[in-house]
Design an enzyme around this catalytic site. Structure first.
Site, short mmCIF file in Angstrom:
data_model
loop_
_atom_site.label_atom_id
_atom_site.label_comp_id
_atom_site.label_asym_id
_atom_site.label_seq_id
_atom_site.Cartn_x
_atom_site.Cartn_y
_atom_site.Cartn_z
N HIS A 1 44.59 106.84 4.03
CA HIS A 1 43.94 105.65 4.59
C HIS A 1 44.02 104.53 3.58
O HIS A 1 43.85 104.76 2.39
CB HIS A 1 42.48 105.97 4.92
N ASP B 1 42.01 108.84 12.61
CA ASP B 1 42.98 108.55 13.66
C ASP B 1 43.73 109.81 14.09
O ASP B 1 44.06 109.98 15.26
CB ASP B 1 43.98 107.49 13.18
#
Length: 427
Positions: free
Chosen positions: A306, A363
């Site tokens: 991330h 995600d």
């Protein structure tokens, strides 16, 4: 010790105050820099620029910390429901039972969407991307609610917030049902907020609606985990548009458009598209793990690591458990999900990924859950928008109540210097 930062340039010295946040974050206040020095800073992507002071969300990417109004994301996901978290984000404190009941009842009372909105929806082909549909429908709400919000009136602000929290899930469900060719559903005001969202989205004609606690709990957690994430692209867009004194619905519509991009809200869609590509190529996860490690290979493993969290994504730990529960409860047999599980297992045990802290992020797991629920890949970002709605509202409300100035970034011009116009016949 001075509380100022000093800038020295061309033999001159300038001082600017240093601000300290409640979590010991430090920031140099440079709002007088241009008038004092004639210079600006340049910071592409605003990665080192604070656009505001906010009391809503705290994020520490190095330590993997995410808190809403001081409460850890782990505790909220375990002990609160999405409507409680929405209230917390928007109004600053967790509601008591009376406040929560009133909030929910007020939302239920405003959940009808004007029938003429269906004409707008009918104008889209089934092939239209759901995010384009949702952006348009949200913007169209302005036509049916034309009066601007009086931000000095607590009552006006409250009812504008209630209306969008009531109507937005209807628009989301209509967007999905349009995509699937199903009749539109208005929901059931005897259900909880997230239960009603689930019914509006998934109830099939001629079938009795049956609640699935595991699925609804997972959906509730997903919405909580996506509810706010500090000053990201879409949130900054909502605040920027709102700083011009554009209304709440217009500002939210702009935020949805910003969320659409694959580098932001489209990331979970990109995860599934990657998994589908791997399946089409034979489903060899080891091959793609090796491709991801090869610096010369353009392939990138989506859903791992991330840009903000340099250690681990705290939301991923929570939603991994929910993903396992959903897959176990539904008993879904899907080669795409098997590939996802294979990639997850290998990444968590591969020295290359572990050393670089490239763990599966929110995600990755949200895409797996949405796939298991039968939500089309193009709808994933719409679900993200549904979760992010209270955060956008909270940020817009905070910005307007503080009467922040209109956003107006500067630039460093690198084009042609002054030059004379050349007549058309002499060019």
């Amino acid at each position: 010790m001075s509380n100022n930062a000093r800038l020295e340039y061309a033999g001159k010295s300038y001082e600017f105050p240093v601000k300290k946040g409640t979590e010991n974050e430090l920031a140099i206040d440079i709002k007088t820099m241009r008038s004092a020095t004639g210079m600006i800073t340049i910071d592409p992507g605003y990665k080192n620029t604070g656009s505001c002071e906010s009391a809503i969300t705290f994020l520490d990417g190095e330590k993997g910390i995410l808190r809403y109004r001081g409460y850890s994301i782990e505790e909220l996901a375990e002990k609160a429901d999405f409507l409680e978290v929405a209230y917390l984000l928007i109004f600053g404190e967790l509601p008591n039972q009376e406040e929560l009941d009133k909030f929910h009842n007020d939302i239920k009372g405003e959940s009808h969407v004007d029938e003429e909105m269906k004409k707008i929806l009918d104008g889209f082909p089934k092939s239209a991307h759901p995010m384009g549909v949702l952006t348009s429908l949200t913007s169209a709400l302005i036509a049916f609610n034309p009066s601007s919000v009086n931000v000095t009136s607590e009552k006006d602000m409250y009812w504008a917030i209630v209306r969008i929290l009531a109507k937005f899930p209807v628009l989301v469900s209509w967007t999905l049902r349009k995509k699937k060719g199903l009749p539109l559903d208005y929901g059931d005001d005897t259900l909880g907020y997230v239960e009603n969202i689930h019914k509006m989205m998934f109830k099939r004609p001629n079938h009795k609606y049956e609640k699935n606690k595991v699925v609804i709990d997972a959906l509730d957690k997903l919405l909580i985990l996506h509810a706010d994430h500090e000053q990201n692209c879409s949130t900054s867009t909502v605040r920027m548009v709102g700083s011009s004194h554009a209304g709440l619905f217009a500002s939210l519509s702009a935020g949805i458009a910003a969320l659409w991009g694959p580098l932001h809200g489209g990331a979970n869609q990109a995860v599934l598209e990657m998994l589908e590509a791997i399946e089409a190529d034979g489903g060899d996860t080891k091959k793609y793990m090796n491709k991801a490690k090869d610096k010369e290979d353009p392939f990138r493993l989506m859903g791992f690591g991330h840009r903000v969290y340099k250690n681990f994504d705290p939301r991923a730990k929570i939603i991994k458990k929910a993903a396992d529960e959903v897959l176990g409860d539904l008993g879904v047999e899907d080669p795409i999900l098997e590939i996802a599980k294979g990639l997850e297992k290998e990444a968590l045990n591969d020295e290359y990924f572990v050393d670089r802290k490239l763990y599966p992020n929110v995600d990755f797991y949200s895409g797996i859950i949405y796939r298991a629920l039968g939500i089309p890949t193009e709808m994933f970002t719409v679900m993200f928008a549904l979760g992010r709605l209270p955060g956008w509202i909270a940020q817009w409300r905070e910005m307007r109540l503080r009467n922040e100035p209109i956003g107006r970034p500067r630039q460093v011009y690198i084009g042609h210097p002054s030059r004379e116009f050349v007549a058309l016949d002499k060019r």
